[in-house]
Write a protein that holds these residues in place. Structure first.
Motif, PDB file in Angstrom:
ATOM      1  N   LEU A 125     -30.759 -69.359 -48.896  1.00 48.45           N
ATOM      2  CA  LEU A 125     -29.548 -69.298 -49.707  1.00 48.45           C
ATOM      3  C   LEU A 125     -29.827 -68.407 -50.915  1.00 48.45           C
ATOM      4  N   TRP A 126     -28.873 -67.575 -51.245  1.00 48.63           N
ATOM      5  CA  TRP A 126     -29.033 -66.629 -52.351  1.00 48.63           C
ATOM      6  C   TRP A 126     -28.665 -67.311 -53.666  1.00 48.63           C
ATOM      7  N   SER A 127     -29.575 -67.284 -54.623  1.00 48.25           N
ATOM      8  CA  SER A 127     -29.381 -67.980 -55.898  1.00 48.25           C
ATOM      9  C   SER A 127     -29.884 -67.135 -57.061  1.00 48.25           C
ATOM     10  N   ARG A 128     -29.325 -67.387 -58.236  1.00 47.10           N
ATOM     11  CA  ARG A 128     -29.920 -66.878 -59.473  1.00 47.10           C
ATOM     12  C   ARG A 128     -31.080 -67.788 -59.832  1.00 47.10           C
ATOM     13  N   MET A 129     -32.255 -67.211 -60.103  1.00 43.04           N
ATOM     14  CA  MET A 129     -33.435 -68.054 -60.302  1.00 43.04           C
ATOM     15  C   MET A 129     -34.356 -67.450 -61.349  1.00 43.04           C
ATOM     16  N   THR A 130     -35.109 -68.323 -62.027  1.00 40.54           N
ATOM     17  CA  THR A 130     -36.149 -67.894 -62.952  1.00 40.54           C
ATOM     18  C   THR A 130     -37.337 -68.840 -62.837  1.00 40.54           C
ATOM     19  N   VAL A 131     -38.524 -68.308 -63.156  1.00 39.29           N
ATOM     20  CA  VAL A 131     -39.731 -69.114 -63.331  1.00 39.29           C
ATOM     21  C   VAL A 131     -40.362 -68.651 -64.634  1.00 39.29           C
ATOM     22  N   ARG A 132     -40.488 -69.559 -65.604  1.00 34.30           N
ATOM     23  CA  ARG A 132     -41.004 -69.192 -66.919  1.00 34.30           C
ATOM     24  C   ARG A 132     -42.109 -70.158 -67.328  1.00 34.30           C
TER      25      ARG A 132
END
Length: 250
Positions: A125-132
């Protein structure tokens, strides 16, 4: 049905000719215990829930996919590198092969999402994502774009603790999974993987705001997770999928 194969911290069968190479980095493993009957109907035909002391698990796993590549070609730096968050279950097939079943796989690159859905029938599934990262904490966020349900999202923050020198039997069960079951050709296929032994850390769950689990057709967790782990990651080889009979696909 054969007896399930032993849970081993190392891959039982090394992959000599990989179909795909990649790295899984900055992983948070969050797990809740569930009764096998709750998830049995969500597994591919030919598999049943894998259990540890009579219980199975729902996993929420957030990480960074890094440099996915075909065969032994160099991994792709942009299209092959992206955050991902999975909802997964635990399975075993008639050959005793233990694996995972993905109920959803949120990722931030559209082309890999389409390739995974069309080429492997995976629930990408296409999502807006971040890892910080900030000091000893890591925050993972996702907000679904396509194909839905729109509004499915997550925000997870873990604090990394001490290195685990010897994982418990449950921690091995939850992380040492050497294959994936997926509905393909009308039955369950099995895609093996191979990687070094997991470097695992205890972790504290600071934030877990999510509805990905219910969006994947599972009941919302009613209790705190039974296991929260972190790993800096491993390089991974994926082998060719096999049909239920164990015959490699052409």
């Amino acid at each position: 049905m054969q007896k399930p194969s032993p849970v081993t911290p190392d891959a039982p069968t090394p992959i000599r000719t990989p179909l795909l190479t990649q790295q899984w980095l900055d992983l948070a493993f969050i797990h809740w215990a569930v009764e096998p009957a709750v998830v049995a109907g969500l597994l591919p035909r030919g598999t049943v829930p894998d259990t540890h002391d009579g219980v199975t698990y729902v996993g929420l796993v957030a990480f960074r996919m890094h440099r996915v590549g075909w065969l032994r070609l160099p991994g792709v730096p942009y299209l092959g590198t992206f955050p991902e968050t999975n909802v997964r279950l635990y399975s075993v097939d008639a050959h005793g092969r233990r694996g995972v079943v993905f109920r959803s796989m949120d990722a931030s690159r559209l082309i890999p999402v389409v390739m995974g859905r069309v080429g492997f029938r995976l629930p990408y599934l296409w999502s807006r994502m971040t890892v910080r990262s900030a000091g000893d904490t890591v925050t993972y966020t996702s907000s679904r774009r396509w194909p839905g349900p729109r509004g499915a999202c997550s925000r997870i923050t873990v604090r990394i603790g001490e290195r685990i020198e010897e994982p418990t039997k449950l921690e091995h069960f939850l992380t040492a999974r050497w294959g994936m079951h997926n509905a393909f050709f009308g039955s369950a296929s099995y895609l093996p993987n191979d990687h070094p032994r997991w470097p695992l850390h205890r972790a504290e769950l600071l934030t877990c705001e999510e509805n990905l689990i219910t969006a994947a057709g599972l009941p919302a967790p009613g209790d705190a997770p039974v296991s929260v782990l972190y790993s800096p990651g491993v390089p991974v080889l994926l082998g060719r999928p096999s049909r239920p009979a164990g015959i490699p696909t052409p």
